[in-house]
Write a protein that holds these residues in place. Structure first.
Motif, PDB file in Angstrom:
ATOM      1  N   VAL A   1     -45.771 -52.497 -32.405  1.00  0.00           N
ATOM      2  CA  VAL A   1     -46.155 -50.946 -32.738  1.00  0.00           C
ATOM      3  C   VAL A   1     -47.827 -51.381 -33.206  1.00  0.00           C
ATOM      4  O   VAL A   1     -48.056 -52.083 -34.059  1.00  0.00           O
ATOM      5  N   ILE A   2     -48.725 -50.695 -32.787  1.00  0.00           N
ATOM      6  CA  ILE A   2     -50.228 -50.584 -33.442  1.00  0.00           C
ATOM      7  C   ILE A   2     -50.575 -49.338 -33.620  1.00  0.00           C
ATOM      8  O   ILE A   2     -50.413 -48.266 -32.903  1.00  0.00           O
ATOM      9  N   ALA A   3     -51.134 -49.279 -34.854  1.00  0.00           N
ATOM     10  CA  ALA A   3     -51.506 -47.949 -35.617  1.00  0.00           C
ATOM     11  C   ALA A   3     -52.892 -48.057 -36.481  1.00  0.00           C
ATOM     12  O   ALA A   3     -53.372 -49.015 -36.742  1.00  0.00           O
ATOM     13  N   GLN A   4     -53.534 -46.935 -36.380  1.00  0.00           N
ATOM     14  CA  GLN A   4     -54.851 -46.894 -37.329  1.00  0.00           C
ATOM     15  C   GLN A   4     -54.541 -45.725 -38.175  1.00  0.00           C
ATOM     16  O   GLN A   4     -53.944 -44.750 -38.066  1.00  0.00           O
ATOM     17  N   GLY A   5     -55.150 -46.157 -39.329  1.00  0.00           N
ATOM     18  CA  GLY A   5     -55.376 -44.998 -40.581  1.00  0.00           C
ATOM     19  C   GLY A   5     -56.478 -45.134 -41.169  1.00  0.00           C
ATOM     20  O   GLY A   5     -57.558 -45.886 -40.921  1.00  0.00           O
ATOM     21  N   LYS A   6     -56.561 -44.215 -42.311  1.00  0.00           N
ATOM     22  CA  LYS A   6     -57.942 -44.339 -42.992  1.00  0.00           C
ATOM     23  C   LYS A   6     -57.889 -45.368 -44.043  1.00  0.00           C
ATOM     24  O   LYS A   6     -59.181 -45.625 -44.339  1.00  0.00           O
ATOM     25  N   ASP A   7     -57.078 -46.010 -44.413  1.00  0.00           N
ATOM     26  CA  ASP A   7     -57.006 -47.312 -45.236  1.00  0.00           C
ATOM     27  C   ASP A   7     -56.093 -48.278 -44.959  1.00  0.00           C
ATOM     28  O   ASP A   7     -54.867 -48.101 -44.106  1.00  0.00           O
ATOM     29  N   HIS A   8     -55.848 -49.263 -45.645  1.00  0.00           N
ATOM     30  CA  HIS A   8     -54.680 -50.095 -45.385  1.00  0.00           C
ATOM     31  C   HIS A   8     -53.810 -49.635 -45.646  1.00  0.00           C
ATOM     32  O   HIS A   8     -52.474 -49.774 -44.815  1.00  0.00           O
ATOM     33  N   ASP A   9     -53.356 -48.830 -46.625  1.00  0.00           N
ATOM     34  CA  ASP A   9     -51.867 -48.295 -47.047  1.00  0.00           C
ATOM     35  C   ASP A   9     -51.480 -47.232 -45.730  1.00  0.00           C
ATOM     36  O   ASP A   9     -50.227 -47.115 -45.430  1.00  0.00           O
ATOM     37  N   ASP A  10     -52.510 -46.442 -45.343  1.00  0.00           N
ATOM     38  CA  ASP A  10     -52.273 -45.378 -44.585  1.00  0.00           C
ATOM     39  C   ASP A  10     -51.717 -46.048 -43.136  1.00  0.00           C
ATOM     40  O   ASP A  10     -50.720 -45.450 -42.609  1.00  0.00           O
ATOM     41  N   ALA A  11     -52.484 -46.771 -42.943  1.00  0.00           N
ATOM     42  CA  ALA A  11     -52.153 -47.516 -41.525  1.00  0.00           C
ATOM     43  C   ALA A  11     -50.689 -48.175 -41.574  1.00  0.00           C
ATOM     44  O   ALA A  11     -49.968 -48.129 -40.563  1.00  0.00           O
ATOM     45  N   ALA A  12     -50.514 -48.907 -42.747  1.00  0.00           N
ATOM     46  CA  ALA A  12     -49.196 -49.546 -42.737  1.00  0.00           C
ATOM     47  C   ALA A  12     -48.071 -48.515 -42.933  1.00  0.00           C
ATOM     48  O   ALA A  12     -46.942 -48.529 -42.296  1.00  0.00           O
ATOM     49  N   ARG A  13     -48.267 -47.421 -43.384  1.00  0.00           N
ATOM     50  CA  ARG A  13     -47.283 -46.130 -43.485  1.00  0.00           C
ATOM     51  C   ARG A  13     -46.868 -45.943 -42.029  1.00  0.00           C
ATOM     52  O   ARG A  13     -45.727 -45.742 -41.795  1.00  0.00           O
ATOM     53  N   ILE A  14     -48.036 -45.302 -41.434  1.00  0.00           N
ATOM     54  CA  ILE A  14     -47.877 -44.651 -39.951  1.00  0.00           C
ATOM     55  C   ILE A  14     -47.158 -45.885 -39.040  1.00  0.00           C
ATOM     56  O   ILE A  14     -46.330 -45.583 -38.458  1.00  0.00           O
ATOM     57  N   CYS A  15     -47.532 -47.122 -39.140  1.00  0.00           N
ATOM     58  CA  CYS A  15     -47.250 -48.332 -38.394  1.00  0.00           C
ATOM     59  C   CYS A  15     -45.590 -48.399 -38.388  1.00  0.00           C
ATOM     60  O   CYS A  15     -44.659 -48.532 -37.648  1.00  0.00           O
ATOM     61  N   GLU A  16     -45.288 -48.359 -39.837  1.00  0.00           N
ATOM     62  CA  GLU A  16     -43.867 -48.576 -40.039  1.00  0.00           C
ATOM     63  C   GLU A  16     -42.723 -47.354 -39.935  1.00  0.00           C
ATOM     64  O   GLU A  16     -41.764 -47.594 -39.419  1.00  0.00           O
ATOM     65  N   ALA A  17     -43.539 -46.319 -40.033  1.00  0.00           N
ATOM     66  CA  ALA A  17     -42.856 -45.196 -39.601  1.00  0.00           C
ATOM     67  C   ALA A  17     -42.461 -44.803 -38.030  1.00  0.00           C
ATOM     68  O   ALA A  17     -41.437 -44.828 -37.703  1.00  0.00           O
ATOM     69  N   ALA A  18     -43.486 -45.327 -37.074  1.00  0.00           N
ATOM     70  CA  ALA A  18     -42.992 -45.542 -35.973  1.00  0.00           C
ATOM     71  C   ALA A  18     -42.177 -46.585 -35.708  1.00  0.00           C
ATOM     72  O   ALA A  18     -41.383 -46.327 -34.644  1.00  0.00           O
ATOM     73  N   ARG A  19     -42.339 -47.739 -36.140  1.00  0.00           N
ATOM     74  CA  ARG A  19     -41.127 -48.885 -35.870  1.00  0.00           C
ATOM     75  C   ARG A  19     -39.895 -48.512 -36.185  1.00  0.00           C
ATOM     76  O   ARG A  19     -38.952 -48.697 -35.559  1.00  0.00           O
ATOM     77  N   ASN A  20     -39.971 -47.469 -37.321  1.00  0.00           N
ATOM     78  CA  ASN A  20     -38.517 -47.146 -37.628  1.00  0.00           C
ATOM     79  C   ASN A  20     -37.954 -46.037 -36.793  1.00  0.00           C
ATOM     80  O   ASN A  20     -36.434 -45.875 -36.975  1.00  0.00           O
ATOM     81  N   LEU A  21     -38.563 -45.488 -35.912  1.00  0.00           N
ATOM     82  CA  LEU A  21     -38.055 -44.570 -34.896  1.00  0.00           C
ATOM     83  C   LEU A  21     -37.604 -45.243 -33.770  1.00  0.00           C
ATOM     84  O   LEU A  21     -36.822 -44.518 -32.690  1.00  0.00           O
ATOM     85  N   ILE A  22     -37.559 -46.519 -33.505  1.00  0.00           N
ATOM     86  CA  ILE A  22     -37.499 -47.217 -32.258  1.00  0.00           C
ATOM     87  C   ILE A  22     -36.107 -47.938 -32.574  1.00  0.00           C
ATOM     88  O   ILE A  22     -35.985 -48.669 -33.691  1.00  0.00           O
ATOM     89  N   THR A  23     -35.115 -47.855 -31.855  1.00  0.00           N
ATOM     90  CA  THR A  23     -33.900 -48.489 -31.778  1.00  0.00           C
ATOM     91  C   THR A  23     -33.864 -49.480 -30.519  1.00  0.00           C
ATOM     92  O   THR A  23     -34.166 -49.047 -29.149  1.00  0.00           O
ATOM     93  N   VAL A  24     -33.525 -50.972 -30.804  1.00  0.00           N
ATOM     94  CA  VAL A  24     -33.507 -51.719 -29.594  1.00  0.00           C
ATOM     95  C   VAL A  24     -31.975 -51.926 -29.515  1.00  0.00           C
ATOM     96  O   VAL A  24     -31.161 -52.382 -30.382  1.00  0.00           O
ATOM     97  N   GLU A  25     -31.407 -51.453 -28.206  1.00  0.00           N
ATOM     98  CA  GLU A  25     -30.015 -51.665 -27.747  1.00  0.00           C
ATOM     99  C   GLU A  25     -29.730 -53.139 -27.287  1.00  0.00           C
ATOM    100  O   GLU A  25     -30.444 -53.491 -26.337  1.00  0.00           O
TER     101      GLU A  25
END
Length: 418
Positions: free
Chosen positions: A391-415
């Protein structure tokens, strides 16, 4: 949902330029090289691409493709001569660097020398170059068997790290914490070493502790220009597989100055005067210390995807233009936040991914890319090649980008079916 490999939705394409049909040889056609092939075409260049996999995703984007291993120097040189190329480049992998050097030397093109290529792809030669230049680097020994390993550990101490001399992506890397682990660890590393080095030699290094960063660098006439600094996340011991990257790295001013100075000293010690470099460091309690470097742009979607998002710098375009002999101006980064996070899975057979569309729909998410397919056997996380998605994400700064990217990763389940 996925975007076209190498595209960055929401970001306008960099302006095209007319490079008069220059033929550039690009080594590799994987997802990591796709943005370079695309950018070459945007610039008016004609990409000639080699890869041992005729089904690699970049094959369809090449003007000319040859199913040749990027390590097959003689055959790649034949391809280069047949197409009268103007430059040679790659992104994201150490494997072709010696080939680039050989082609550049044979055809009088810009590129690192064969000596520099060896220094930057053989970890024992690299460690010795650091030591010869008195650069901060872990204590090390090169060993060929158990008796030498025991002698090395007696000098270096435990815990320590074992590495193959000629590999990447954490393949064969293992931490040893006690003497009884040495035989198993040596066998683990030598299984990779035997694939690439007839000598069977293994590098033993002191374990460094502290945050890990990488430096994405473009050298111009001997000056190292830092394009971006990257915070790295890994699994930690025993194999230290990278699980994510975030830019810009969060460093105070003295640390940034020390890192920048060490970058310049490192490229001088290894002979990189022009072209990209990717330098990894640990920020120890006594200051930054080198781990290793590559005479190429970073992999793991850092140079190809993350750097353009976080800096606005056309890093790949600059590298291509420089490889073809064009004078270039130093990059002028404009830092924003960006993050890469990888997906892993337990052992078993991959059934499906769930949540890709939801993850891609989060504001700031730029790409969601599966790196494995249904029916593929998953053997657990032992190297970078075992990761199953990104997952690749963009944010206004380091912490914002990390938050967005990790939220997206946490929505994905690998069966996975056990």
């Amino acid at each position: 949902m996925t975007t076209a490999p190498g595209s960055l939705p929401g970001s306008p394409p960099p302006p095209a330029a007319d490079h008069h049909g220059q033929r550039v040889l690009i080594l590799g056609a994987s997802l990591l090289q796709v943005p370079m092939i695309r950018r070459a075409r945007d610039l008016g260049m004609r990409p000639v691409v080699v890869d041992m996999d005729p089904a690699a995703p970049g094959v369809c984007l090449a003007e000319e493709f040859h199913a040749v291993s990027t390590n097959d120097i003689d055959t790649v040189l034949d391809v280069a001569r047949a197409h009268d190329i103007h430059g040679v480049a790659t992104v994201g992998t150490d494997m072709p660097v010696r080939t680039i050097a050989a082609v550049a030397q044979a055809l009088g093109l810009p590129g690192v020398s064969p000596t520099t290529a060896l220094t930057c792809t053989d970890k024992a030669v690299m460690a010795q170059a650091f030591a010869d230049a008195s650069l901060p680097h872990p204590a090390f020994r090169t060993v060929s068997g158990m008796a030498e390993l025991e002698e090395a550990v007696a000098q270096i101490g435990l815990p320590c790290i074992l590495k193959p001399l000629d590999s990447s992506g954490s393949r064969g890397v293992i931490q040893v914490s006690s003497a009884d682990q040495l035989p198993t660890a040596l066998d683990y590393t030598r299984r990779v070493t035997r694939d690439v080095s007839p000598s069977g030699q293994v590098l033993v290094e002191e374990l460094l502790t502290g945050p890990e960063i990488s430096c994405e660098v473009l050298c111009i006439a001997g000056t190292a220009h830092v394009v971006a600094l990257t915070d790295k996340a890994t699994t930690g011991a025993p194999h230290f597989i990278e699980t994510g990257h975030t830019q810009p790295a969060v460093l105070d001013a003295p640390t940034t100055a020390a890192v920048t100075s060490l970058v310049q000293d490192t490229v001088e010690a290894t002979g990189i005067t022009d072209g990209p470099a990717h330098i990894e460091m640990i920020l120890t309690s006594t200051g930054p210390r080198l781990v290793e470097l590559g005479a190429r742009m970073a992999g793991d979607f850092v140079a190809s995807h993350l750097v353009p998002l976080t800096t606005g710098v056309d890093f790949i375009g600059l590298v291509l233009r420089q490889a073809c002999g064009e004078p270039i101006d130093p990059p002028m980064p404009r830092p924003q936040g960006g993050a890469v996070r990888f997906l892993d899975a337990p052992q078993g057979t991959l059934v499906s991914f769930r949540g890709l569309t939801q993850a891609h729909g989060l504001p700031g998410v730029r790409e969601v890319l599966p790196l494995a397919r249904a029916g593929q056997r998953i053997g657990g996380l032992h190297s970078s090649t075992d990761r199953v998605g990104v997952v690749i994400a963009q944010g206004k700064d380091h912490d914002d980008a990390a938050r967005i990217c990790e939220a997206a990763r946490n929505l994905i389940t690998v069966e996975v079916q056990p």
